[in-house]
Design a protein around this motif. Structure first.
Motif, PDB file in Angstrom:
ATOM      1  N   TRP A 169      -4.091   6.997   4.499  1.00 17.82           N
ATOM      2  CA  TRP A 169      -4.989   6.716   3.375  1.00 17.82           C
ATOM      3  C   TRP A 169      -4.253   6.543   2.049  1.00 17.82           C
ATOM      4  N   LYS A 170      -2.911   6.809   2.050  1.00 21.62           N
ATOM      5  CA  LYS A 170      -2.112   6.607   0.845  1.00 21.62           C
ATOM      6  C   LYS A 170      -1.127   5.450   0.973  1.00 21.62           C
ATOM      7  N   ASN A 171      -1.059   4.868   2.172  1.00 23.68           N
ATOM      8  CA  ASN A 171      -0.130   3.775   2.413  1.00 23.68           C
ATOM      9  C   ASN A 171      -0.680   2.484   1.805  1.00 23.68           C
ATOM     10  N   LYS A 172       0.049   1.936   0.821  1.00 20.11           N
ATOM     11  CA  LYS A 172      -0.447   0.765   0.094  1.00 20.11           C
ATOM     12  C   LYS A 172      -0.603  -0.464   1.005  1.00 20.11           C
ATOM     13  N   SER A 173       0.301  -0.606   1.974  1.00 23.61           N
ATOM     14  CA  SER A 173       0.225  -1.758   2.879  1.00 23.61           C
ATOM     15  C   SER A 173      -1.054  -1.704   3.699  1.00 23.61           C
ATOM     16  N   TYR A 174      -1.334  -0.493   4.253  1.00 18.47           N
ATOM     17  CA  TYR A 174      -2.554  -0.335   5.060  1.00 18.47           C
ATOM     18  C   TYR A 174      -3.798  -0.528   4.205  1.00 18.47           C
ATOM     19  N   ILE A 175      -3.754   0.040   3.010  1.00 18.39           N
ATOM     20  CA  ILE A 175      -4.924  -0.080   2.119  1.00 18.39           C
ATOM     21  C   ILE A 175      -5.172  -1.540   1.751  1.00 18.39           C
ATOM     22  N   ALA A 176      -4.083  -2.270   1.448  1.00 18.11           N
ATOM     23  CA  ALA A 176      -4.233  -3.686   1.091  1.00 18.11           C
ATOM     24  C   ALA A 176      -4.775  -4.491   2.265  1.00 18.11           C
ATOM     25  N   MET A 177      -4.241  -4.224   3.468  1.00 23.29           N
ATOM     26  CA  MET A 177      -4.682  -4.956   4.652  1.00 23.29           C
ATOM     27  C   MET A 177      -6.149  -4.659   4.951  1.00 23.29           C
ATOM     28  N   LEU A 178      -6.525  -3.389   4.859  1.00 24.00           N
ATOM     29  CA  LEU A 178      -7.908  -3.000   5.118  1.00 24.00           C
ATOM     30  C   LEU A 178      -8.847  -3.618   4.084  1.00 24.00           C
ATOM     31  N   THR A 179      -8.383  -3.686   2.842  1.00 24.40           N
ATOM     32  CA  THR A 179      -9.200  -4.299   1.787  1.00 24.40           C
ATOM     33  C   THR A 179      -9.453  -5.768   2.071  1.00 24.40           C
TER      34      THR A 179
END
Length: 416
Positions: free
Chosen positions: A184-194
């Motif tokens: 939930w703090k990983n920017k890559s995962y957050i960007a991809m999920l967004t």
């Protein structure tokens, strides 16, 4: 490590791509069944006569598939050159089959092959093609959804495996490894999920916005149960007897009380076959006639005083936006479009519902495919150039003149 990481990323991107394809085009397979459901099922069934003949055994009635191709592309034109086609058109007159010049011979052959696979009426496993379209689309959507989920799970597992192997390798080589960043703090995962949520959300918002105001399958309860099946179907009352404006003006018009009373001053009870509403409950036809008498201010056996009548509060079903121009007479009289094209099998409806979505795309596609009936049609006499081009062969008579060619897709024709 690198190859495993690439595999994981490729799998994850494949999952996202497949998800997008499943949303945008859940039923892309263009097989015979799909072509049939899209173009033919509104007027034809395989084992049952509807607006047109039952299609079971159609190839036994035609000597050559090439003739079927020509008939489907241009029924009115081909009927002039073939005796069987002419008799077929005469049998189903005044309904004229819509031409489908956009269908390729391969697609028509696929439909013919599909018809052979449908079991005979009453046989085990007999299908209802008209009802299968949504089922087929729903099944494909489920399949794409399951595959997307599986690929997403595999991609996440591979990413986790890659991360663990990298940690073990670094530890073995004596390198210090930083603590892994939580998901939930990983920017890559957050960007991809967004991005994924934005694409999915945008799709559903756009789909909902495009469907806003449409009322396909809208079937309100009316103040009087009026069965088109009984009136237009069993008793064969012509549509224009009640809808008097359909041949003369823009509106088809809803029949007034006096039109109903022309018949029901004499017919005060229902003696026909049982009728049922959409919920399956039996309807008392005689009681419904009494409702009409209440609106009309009529007492059986006494002279009717029309001044006592009050309008029946029918609930409107088909309603286009105010910025759309539609003229019934232009379509029905000049264009010779059958009522069933837009309203479905109205003669079999106990309670009327909106058959088509009446969207701009639906109308545009009809204009692109529907041929103009030039012969014996004074409305189109001003298009002398097209008449000459057809005679000289400059325009293929099999394809004919579509509504699009005479400006049927120009914006100002419907929006002004």
């Amino acid at each position: 490590m690198i190859s495993l990481s690439r595999i994981a990323k490729t799998s994850f991107l494949s999952a996202v791509l497949l998800m997008g394809l499943s949303l945008v085009n859940p039923a892309s397979a263009q097989d015979g069944k799909t072509v049939f459901n899209t173009n033919c099922a509104s007027c034809h069934a395989v084992n049952k006569k509807l607006t047109g003949p039952a299609l079971a055994g159609v190839e036994d009635r035609w000597s050559d598939r090439k003739k079927i191709h020509a008939w489907v592309h241009n029924p009115a034109g081909f009927a002039k050159t073939d005796a069987y086609a002419a008799n077929l058109m005469k049998e189903y007159s005044p309904t004229v089959m819509t031409g489908f010049p956009n269908l390729s011979d391969k697609e028509i052959d696929a439909v013919l092959d599909y018809i052979k696979t449908v079991p005979a009426a009453g046989a085990a496993g007999a299908a209802n093609p008209a009802a299968d379209a949504k089922t087929s689309e729903g099944d494909n959507s489920l399949l794409f959804g399951v595959l997307t989920l599986i690929l997403a799970v595999v991609a996440l597992i591979l990413l986790q495996v890659n991360s663990n192997l990298k940690k073990l390798a670094d530890k073995h080589e004596g390198h210090d490894t930083a603590e892994p960043i939580p998901f939930w703090k990983n920017k890559s995962y957050i960007a991809m999920l967004t991005v994924i949520l934005f694409v999915i959300g945008g799709y559903f918002v756009s789909k909902g916005a495009m469907a806003l105001g449409r009322s396909k399958d809208y079937q309100p309860e009316q103040p009087i149960f009026y069965s088109h099946k009984v009136h237009a179907g069993i008793n064969q009352i012509n549509c224009q007897y009640c809808h008097i404006g359909v041949y003369q003006g823009k509106q088809a018009t809803i029949p007034s009380v006096n039109i109903c009373m022309n018949c029901h001053k004499a017919i005060n009870e229902y003696k026909g076959e049982k009728i049922f509403n959409e919920a399956g409950d039996e309807v008392n036809g005689t009681a419904e006639i009494q409702k009409l008498y209440k609106y009309a201010g009529y007492e059986p056996g006494k002279p009717w005083d029309e001044t006592k009548a009050k309008p029946i509060e029918w609930v409107r079903i088909h309603n286009l936006p105010d910025h759309v121009y539609f003229n019934h007479s232009q379509h029905v009289k000049a264009g010779q479009v059958a009522c069933q094209t837009c309203h479905g099998e109205i003669t079999k409806m106990a309670e009327v519902k909106q058959f088509a979505d009446l969207s701009m795309g639906w109308c545009i596609n009809c204009h692109r495919e529907t041929q103009v009936q030039f012969k014996d049609n004074g409305f189109y006499s001003i298009y002398e150039k097209y008449h000459q081009d057809l005679k000289s062969g400059k325009i293929d008579s099999a394809k004919g003149i579509t509504v699009e060619k005479i400006g049927g897709t120009e914006c100002q024709k419907c929006h002004y």
